[in-house]
Design an enzyme around this catalytic site. Structure first.
Site, mmCIF file in Angstrom:
data_model
loop_
_atom_site.group_PDB
_atom_site.id
_atom_site.type_symbol
_atom_site.label_atom_id
_atom_site.label_comp_id
_atom_site.label_asym_id
_atom_site.label_seq_id
_atom_site.Cartn_x
_atom_site.Cartn_y
_atom_site.Cartn_z
ATOM 1 C CG HIS A 270 -2.082 0.928 1.084
ATOM 2 N ND1 HIS A 270 -2.010 2.276 1.333
ATOM 3 C CD2 HIS A 270 -3.334 0.688 0.629
ATOM 4 C CE1 HIS A 270 -3.193 2.821 1.079
ATOM 5 N NE2 HIS A 270 -4.014 1.883 0.656
ATOM 6 C CG ASP A 327 -8.168 -4.022 -3.218
ATOM 7 O OD1 ASP A 327 -7.379 -3.068 -3.250
ATOM 8 O OD2 ASP A 327 -9.405 -3.886 -3.332
HETATM 9 C C1 SDX Z 1 -6.019 0.239 -3.144
HETATM 10 O O1 SDX Z 1 -4.421 4.781 -2.120
HETATM 11 C C2 SDX Z 1 -5.328 4.078 -1.550
HETATM 12 O O2 SDX Z 1 -5.766 4.383 -0.461
HETATM 13 C C3 SDX Z 1 -5.834 2.922 -2.359
HETATM 14 C C4 SDX Z 1 -6.843 2.047 -1.651
HETATM 15 C C5 SDX Z 1 -8.135 2.772 -1.410
HETATM 16 O O3 SDX Z 1 -8.875 2.362 -0.506
HETATM 17 O O4 SDX Z 1 -8.450 3.689 -2.213
HETATM 18 O O5 SDX Z 1 -6.323 1.615 -0.397
HETATM 19 C C6 SDX Z 1 -7.196 0.816 -2.480
HETATM 20 O O6 SDX Z 1 -5.733 0.620 -4.248
HETATM 21 C C7 SDX Z 1 -5.163 -0.759 -2.396
HETATM 22 C C8 SDX Z 1 -3.924 -1.207 -3.236
HETATM 23 C C9 SDX Z 1 -4.417 -2.275 -4.210
HETATM 24 N N1 SDX Z 1 -3.335 -2.615 -5.176
HETATM 25 C C10 SDX Z 1 -2.722 -3.792 -5.155
HETATM 26 O O7 SDX Z 1 -2.890 -4.647 -4.276
HETATM 27 C C11 SDX Z 1 -1.786 -4.023 -6.333
HETATM 28 C C12 SDX Z 1 -0.470 -4.625 -5.823
HETATM 29 N N2 SDX Z 1 0.213 -3.622 -4.984
HETATM 30 C C13 SDX Z 1 1.240 -2.823 -5.655
HETATM 31 O O8 SDX Z 1 0.920 -2.461 -6.970
HETATM 32 C C14 SDX Z 1 1.735 -1.691 -4.757
HETATM 33 O O9 SDX Z 1 1.929 -2.217 -3.511
HETATM 34 C C15 SDX Z 1 0.897 -0.430 -4.590
HETATM 35 C C16 SDX Z 1 0.622 0.217 -5.890
HETATM 36 C C17 SDX Z 1 -0.368 -0.745 -3.891
HETATM 37 C C18 SDX Z 1 1.691 0.529 -3.713
HETATM 38 O O10 SDX Z 1 2.838 0.805 -4.346
HETATM 39 P P1 SDX Z 1 3.947 1.746 -3.650
HETATM 40 O O11 SDX Z 1 3.704 2.025 -2.230
HETATM 41 O O12 SDX Z 1 4.173 2.863 -4.579
HETATM 42 O O13 SDX Z 1 5.107 0.816 -3.557
HETATM 43 P P2 SDX Z 1 6.110 0.669 -4.709
HETATM 44 O O14 SDX Z 1 5.346 0.339 -5.957
HETATM 45 O O15 SDX Z 1 7.023 1.848 -4.713
HETATM 46 O O16 SDX Z 1 6.850 -0.612 -4.186
HETATM 47 C C19 SDX Z 1 7.814 -0.515 -3.144
HETATM 48 C C20 SDX Z 1 8.621 -1.774 -3.316
HETATM 49 C C21 SDX Z 1 9.047 -1.981 -4.772
HETATM 50 O O17 SDX Z 1 10.274 -2.662 -4.761
HETATM 51 P P3 SDX Z 1 11.615 -1.760 -4.996
HETATM 52 O O18 SDX Z 1 11.397 -0.986 -6.287
HETATM 53 O O19 SDX Z 1 11.717 -0.855 -3.781
HETATM 54 O O20 SDX Z 1 12.724 -2.773 -5.086
HETATM 55 O O21 SDX Z 1 7.814 -2.909 -2.975
HETATM 56 C C22 SDX Z 1 7.630 -3.732 -4.118
HETATM 57 C C23 SDX Z 1 7.994 -2.912 -5.333
HETATM 58 O O22 SDX Z 1 8.507 -3.739 -6.345
HETATM 59 N N3 SDX Z 1 6.211 -4.078 -4.138
HETATM 60 C C24 SDX Z 1 5.762 -5.290 -4.359
HETATM 61 C C25 SDX Z 1 4.369 -5.186 -4.235
HETATM 62 N N4 SDX Z 1 4.026 -3.924 -3.977
HETATM 63 C C26 SDX Z 1 5.180 -3.228 -3.914
HETATM 64 N N5 SDX Z 1 6.398 -6.454 -4.615
HETATM 65 C C27 SDX Z 1 5.586 -7.535 -4.776
HETATM 66 N N6 SDX Z 1 4.223 -7.518 -4.681
HETATM 67 C C28 SDX Z 1 3.601 -6.362 -4.408
HETATM 68 N N7 SDX Z 1 2.269 -6.331 -4.301
#
Ligand code: SDX
Length: 392
Positions: A270, A327
């Protein structure tokens, strides 16, 4: 400062609006709606009561809640010509495509350009949006399965009405299962609002130009559809089904850690919560209740529980602060209730409409409100003279 958005030179522009609706402490996993903890609202309140709270700032008295619920039920019907819109879609159209289209089209039926300045029009438009989303979402499902539309029965609760419009058929009576109704109402509460997430910021930015509320909510629906946002519940269940059995989990966890593999664990991580998502905690408890009540024996729940357990104890996920978000479990429950995965994000949009509408009202009623105008960090070429094509 340019109106609602502050340019943040180190990163992309971020919404930094003042808001009294929702407070999140990402480190401590705190989520408050108008000061009330999400866990207490999910356990004690109802989606109608939380809707009133988000719109009005205080929990309603018994009479206020009855009046509000009656007002909402009076707007559950759609203009009959709007029902014709569905017939223009292919039967296999994604419900979110239909929701974008039909909600945007509400602008042509319930809005006049001078209306936004009128608080009474804003109030009625807000009630219309909250009231009509279940009818619109249920009709999208009915159209996809080739069944006739089921019209609202306003003797039912908001959530009971939605269940009947979705799963009822004219040929036989429909009995609302109280456990399912309570679980779905709780899921709606958990999805009602979430501060300045991507889709809410979209609604605010669209609304800051003076666009009508129906068009703004349609823009929010479009943004929510993305798999990184509201589309994650559909993607998370598809991922759990693809994993299939607990012995396959290590392979997927390895993929999620592999920088050369675009695979991510859907339903994990998140942007704001960096310890746990308080909504996921309630969600996991609700899964158990629904599975026990409906005597569901779907291996996907076991896969979800073991995936959560393994990921939460994995050094990579601990270091990256990745854990289940709202989710991760919602799809498991919605599938057990009988919704197809394509309807999951439509249900998220149904519930988030309350937050979008409350945030839109908060913004549009601020006398100092200006049009949002995010800025950029220019990285293109410096100024240069034009070169005619014969000299290139
Ligand atoms: C919702 O904003 C909100 O409030 C949204 C929400 C709402 O109620 O409106 O809460 C609803 O959208 C919840 C999120 C649902 N999405 C997912 O579950 C999709 C999978 N999650 C990722 O896409 C990601 O975690 C995000 C988009 C949710 C958050 O991304 P961030 O905080 O920007 O984190 P990031 O993409 O910068 O990742 C940080 C690190 C990265 O590695 P590095 O580049 O530092 O090496 O963590 C890794 C990412 O690769 N990472 C994951 C991961 N999520 C982040 N690795 C594996 N699986 C994952 N799910």
């Amino acid at each position: 400062e340019t109106g609602c958005f502050t340019y943040d030179p180190g990163f992309t522009s971020t919404a930094s609006c003042d808001s009294a609706l929702t407070y999140i402490d990402g480190d401590d996993g705190v989520l408050l709606h108008r000061g009330y903890p999400i866990g207490e609202l999910a356990e004690e309140s109802s989606f109608m009561e939380v809707s009133y709270l988000m719109l009005n700032g205080e929990l309603p008295s018994k009479e206020e809640l009855e009046t509000f619920s009656y007002t909402i039920t009076r707007h559950t019907m759609l203009h009959e010509q709007l029902m014709q819109f569905y017939r223009g879609f292919r039967r296999d159209a994604h419900p979110m495509a239909i929701m974008c289209g039909v909600v945007g089209a509400l602008s042509a039926f319930y809005h006049d350009s001078t209306d936004i300045a009128d608080p009474e029009h804003r109030r009625i438009s807000s009630h219309r949006l909250i009231a009509k989303m279940p009818t619109i979402a249920a009709a999208a499902y009915k159209y996809s399965v080739g069944q006739p539309f089921v019209y609202p029965d306003n003797s039912l609760s908001y959530t009971g009405n939605f269940l009947r419009m979705t799963f009822g058929v004219p040929a036989e009576p429909y009995e609302v299962n109280p456990v399912v109704e309570r679980a779905l109402d709780r899921i709606f509460i958990l999805h009602a609002d979430h501060e300045q997430n991507a889709s809410t910021s979209t609604v605010r930015l669209a609304g800051s130009s003076g666009a009508n509320p129906f068009a703004c909510i349609a823009a929010g629906i479009a943004c929510l559809w993305g798999p990184a946002h509201g589309g994650a519940n559909e993607a998370a269940l598809n991922m759990l089904r693809e994993i299939g059995t607990p012995d396959k989990i290590p392979h997927y966890i390895a993929r999620a850690k592999d920088k050369n593999d675009p695979f991510r664990l859907m339903g994990f991580g998140h942007r704001v919560y960096k310890n746990y998502d308080p909504r996921a905690t309630v969600m996991q408890k609700t899964v158990r209740e629904v599975f026990e009540s409906l005597k569901v024996n779907d291996p996907v729940f076991e896969v979800a529980l073991q995936l959560e357990e393994m990921a939460l104890n994995d050094p990579y996920f601990i270091e990256k602060k990745l854990f289940p978000n709202v989710d991760f479990y919602s799809g498991v429950i919605l599938s057990a209730i009988g919704f197809p995965t394509t309807m999951f994000t439509a249900l998220f949009a149904l519930a988030r409409t309350v937050g979008w509408v409350a945030q839109w009202n908060e913004m549009i009623s601020d006398p100092g409100q200006k049009i949002g105008r995010p800025r950029q960090l220019y990285t293109g070429p410096t100024q240069r003279p034009y070169v005619s094509v014969d000299k290139r």
